[in-house]
Design an enzyme around this catalytic site. Structure first.
Site, PDB file in Angstrom:
ATOM      1  N   GLU A  82       0.836  -1.209   0.000  1.00 54.82           N
ATOM      2  CA  GLU A  82       0.000   0.000   0.000  1.00 54.82           C
ATOM      3  C   GLU A  82       0.867   1.254   0.000  1.00 54.82           C
ATOM      4  O   GLU A  82       0.783   2.076   0.905  1.00 54.82           O
ATOM      5  CB  GLU A  82      -0.883   0.007   1.257  1.00 54.82           C
ATOM      6  N   PRO A  83       1.729   1.424  -1.001  1.00 59.07           N
ATOM      7  CA  PRO A  83       2.594   2.601  -0.994  1.00 59.07           C
ATOM      8  C   PRO A  83       1.835   3.872  -1.341  1.00 59.07           C
ATOM      9  O   PRO A  83       0.892   3.846  -2.137  1.00 59.07           O
ATOM     10  CB  PRO A  83       3.618   2.275  -2.088  1.00 59.07           C
ATOM     11  N   GLY A  84       2.211   4.942  -0.726  1.00 62.55           N
ATOM     12  CA  GLY A  84       1.619   6.244  -1.054  1.00 62.55           C
ATOM     13  C   GLY A  84       2.736   7.221  -1.372  1.00 62.55           C
ATOM     14  O   GLY A  84       3.078   7.484  -2.528  1.00 62.55           O
TER      15      GLY A  84
ATOM     16  N   ARG B 103       1.982  20.167   6.274  1.00 65.86           N
ATOM     17  CA  ARG B 103       3.029  19.321   6.854  1.00 65.86           C
ATOM     18  C   ARG B 103       4.069  20.094   7.689  1.00 65.86           C
ATOM     19  O   ARG B 103       4.401  19.674   8.790  1.00 65.86           O
ATOM     20  CB  ARG B 103       3.729  18.487   5.773  1.00 65.86           C
TER      21      ARG B 103
ATOM     22  N   CYS C 207      -3.852  33.931   9.622  1.00 66.50           N
ATOM     23  CA  CYS C 207      -3.653  34.629  10.894  1.00 66.50           C
ATOM     24  C   CYS C 207      -3.265  33.676  12.019  1.00 66.50           C
ATOM     25  O   CYS C 207      -4.028  33.473  12.965  1.00 66.50           O
ATOM     26  CB  CYS C 207      -4.929  35.368  11.260  1.00 66.50           C
TER      27      CYS C 207
ATOM     28  N   TYR D  56       0.344  13.838   0.721  1.00 72.96           N
ATOM     29  CA  TYR D  56      -0.204  14.499   1.911  1.00 72.96           C
ATOM     30  C   TYR D  56      -0.108  16.025   1.791  1.00 72.96           C
ATOM     31  O   TYR D  56       0.106  16.725   2.766  1.00 72.96           O
ATOM     32  CB  TYR D  56       0.506  13.987   3.178  1.00 72.96           C
TER      33      TYR D  56
HETATM   34  N1  LLP Z   1      -1.568   1.926   4.466  1.00 73.52           N
HETATM   35  C1  LLP Z   1      -2.083   2.369   5.630  1.00 73.52           C
HETATM   36  C2  LLP Z   1      -2.959   1.498   6.402  1.00 73.52           C
HETATM   37  C3  LLP Z   1      -1.785   3.674   6.075  1.00 73.52           C
HETATM   38  O1  LLP Z   1      -2.299   4.103   7.221  1.00 73.52           O
HETATM   39  C4  LLP Z   1      -0.930   4.500   5.307  1.00 73.52           C
HETATM   40  C5  LLP Z   1      -0.616   5.862   5.736  1.00 73.52           C
HETATM   41  C6  LLP Z   1      -0.426   3.986   4.094  1.00 73.52           C
HETATM   42  C7  LLP Z   1      -0.755   2.694   3.717  1.00 73.52           C
HETATM   43  C8  LLP Z   1       0.459   4.785   3.186  1.00 73.52           C
HETATM   44  O2  LLP Z   1       1.668   5.110   3.785  1.00 73.52           O
HETATM   45  P1  LLP Z   1       2.878   5.785   2.953  1.00 73.52           P
HETATM   46  O3  LLP Z   1       3.373   4.759   1.971  1.00 73.52           O
HETATM   47  O4  LLP Z   1       2.347   6.995   2.277  1.00 73.52           O
HETATM   48  O5  LLP Z   1       3.886   6.109   3.977  1.00 73.52           O
HETATM   49  N2  LLP Z   1       0.090  12.790   6.831  1.00 73.52           N
HETATM   50  C9  LLP Z   1       1.351  12.166   7.147  1.00 73.52           C
HETATM   51  C10 LLP Z   1       1.393  10.706   6.763  1.00 73.52           C
HETATM   52  C11 LLP Z   1       0.288   9.869   7.372  1.00 73.52           C
HETATM   53  C12 LLP Z   1       0.320   8.429   6.933  1.00 73.52           C
HETATM   54  C13 LLP Z   1      -0.944   7.730   7.287  1.00 73.52           C
HETATM   55  N3  LLP Z   1      -1.035   6.383   6.827  1.00 73.52           N
HETATM   56  C14 LLP Z   1       2.465  12.970   6.494  1.00 73.52           C
HETATM   57  O6  LLP Z   1       2.193  13.978   5.843  1.00 73.52           O
HETATM   58  O7  LLP Z   1       3.631  12.655   6.663  1.00 73.52           O
END
Ligand code: LLP
Length: 417
Positions: A273-275, A312, A343, A372
């Site tokens: 599940e990469p983001g 962020r 503000c 994000y």
């Molecule tokens: N799978 C699950 C269950 C998750 O909770 C997350 C992210 C991902 C996959 C994706 O993770 P990634 O590959 O993007 O690291 N808003 C924060 C990051 C919060 C991440 C929440 N969960 C930031 O801006 O750093």
């Protein structure tokens, strides 16, 4: 590698000067590179090609339909965490057979929506949730494929707000107590216990937290199989980090090289599940300098993007590189706070940052803003959410229009009591 590069002191996105897009769409705006997005997706997906797997892009990092449709077109799946994300995933063209649904607080309506669309799997976080899904599935005459998210108690060594795999975090079920939950769910009539899920955190820049987790979960999957529970999916979540400043995260290839040998003898399909690793460095936020001022010995650069556009830095104290869209030879540099028009003192994009001397009207690029960024933006201070633009070669497309004042009050009305 991303495709935001200088050509003769002008910042380009692929083959278009960023300045040209700014002139046409106005500022601020998010800008993404199509080829960076697809290269990053393919790099990740190809790295795991030796094992049966599905790369489910995590919508929470970026859920613009234009971007999602690129990954759907490349055969990717989707990791969702709300009914809204399911709606987007389906609209973007992902096959429901490649959609996994995570999150600790799914509502009955959301569960029903996902069951009706026959998604691949629900990733559960509590026994009450299992009971709820069993009930809803029964009502619809369906069997729900589920996994439990286990909490392996591994420290991902990242920011505490985005670390999720420690036993004190709210996520998942302690791996030591998880067997009971799996057995209980396995006895429920309308559940098909099909997988194990884990996700230990985000912006992880070392391999060890991943391999430690995978080893623990693998043993657990073997125990489940010995108990006669038919586990077919091992969902490893996301979390691989990127370079914002000087981090040196492993390439997906290195991660794959480290985990594949551990997984080889498990008869499962692996879900990722990469983001951030896919979209983070494929997007920037472009903003214009409105004013500059000096206060005491501090220099402020006030730009037209704010914490509502990119939260962020304010929320996590995170570093986003800031570079000029036009490099000026001999302009010199200065140390500044780059702040927005909101503000609040917390409204900043960078503090004590050495930048090229900036003047009114100059354009800046806030780098690594593809993950994000827009998804965490808001209308705070009744600011209009900014457009999202995707460049491919010499062409660009506005994948989301700038909001209007009308959009701002949509659904609201004056009091008539
Ligand atoms: N799978 C699950 C269950 C998750 O909770 C997350 C992210 C991902 C996959 C994706 O993770 P990634 O590959 O993007 O690291 N808003 C924060 C990051 C919060 C991440 C929440 N969960 C930031 O801006 O750093």
């Amino acid at each position: 590698m991303h495709l935001f590069q200088y050509r003769r002191d002008q910042l380009f996105c692929e083959d278009i000067p960023v300045k040209k897009i700014a002139e046409e769409v106005g500022t601020p705006f998010y800008l993404y590179s199509f080829n960076t997005l697809s290269n990053h997706f393919k790099a990740f997906d190809d790295a795991f090609s030796p094992i049966p797997h599905i790369t489910c892009f995590s919508l929470k990092s970026n859920s613009n339909l234009g971007i999602l449709s690129i990954f759907a077109g490349l055969g990717g799946g989707a990791d969702i965490m709300s009914g809204g994300e399911l709606y987007r995933a389906l609209k973007a063209g992902f096959s429901p057979k490649k959609i996994t649904y995570a999150g600790p607080g799914k509502t009955t309506e959301e569960i029903e929506y996902a069951l009706k669309n026959d998604i691949l799997m629900f990733n559960l976080e509590s026994s009450q949730e299992a009971e709820c899904i069993n009930k809803v599935a029964g009502k619809l005459g369906k069997k729900a494929r589920i996994a439990f998210r286990v909490n392996p108690d591994v420290d991902p060594r990242t920011h505490p707000y985005i670390s999720t795999g420690l036993k004190e975090n709210k996520f998942g079920i302690n791996i030591k107590k998880a067997m009971e939950e799996f057995k209980r769910a396995n006895a429920m009539k309308n559940l098909d216990v099909a997988g194990v899920h884990e996700h230990i955190g985000s912006q992880i820049t070392k391999i060890k937290p991943f391999t430690d987790t995978v080893k623990r979960v693998k043993e657990f999957i073997k125990e489940l199989k010995e108990e006669g529970i038919n586990i077919r999916y091992f969902d490893m979540g996301g979390g691989l980090g990127i370079t914002y400043k000087d981090e040196k995260p492993p390439h997906p290839r290195e991660l794959a090289k480290a985990v594949i040998p551990i997984l080889n003898d498990l008869d499962c399909t692996f879900i990722f599940e990469p983001g951030r690793v896919i979209v983070g460095n494929a997007g920037i936020l472009v903003s214009k300098v409105l004013y500059t001022k000096k206060s005491g010995d501090k220099n402020f650069v006030i730009v037209d993007a704010a914490m509502n556009d990119l939260i962020r830095p304010s929320l996590y104290g995170s570093y986003q590189e800031i570079i000029p869209v036009l490099k000026k030879r001999g302009a010199g540099s200065m140390v500044v706070d780059v702040v927005g028009p909101i503000c609040e003192s917390g409204d900043f994009l960078a503090k004590k940052r050495k930048v090229q001397v900036l003047r009114q009207g100059d354009l800046i690029a806030v780098m690594s803003a593809g993950a994000y960024g827009f998804t965490m933006s808001s209308n705070y201070n009744s600011r209009l959410r900014v457009p999202e633009v995707i460049v491919r070669g010499e062409k660009f497309c506005i994948a989301r229009k700038r909001e209007t004042y009308k959009d701002l009050v949509r659904g609201e009305r004056r009091l008539e009591l």
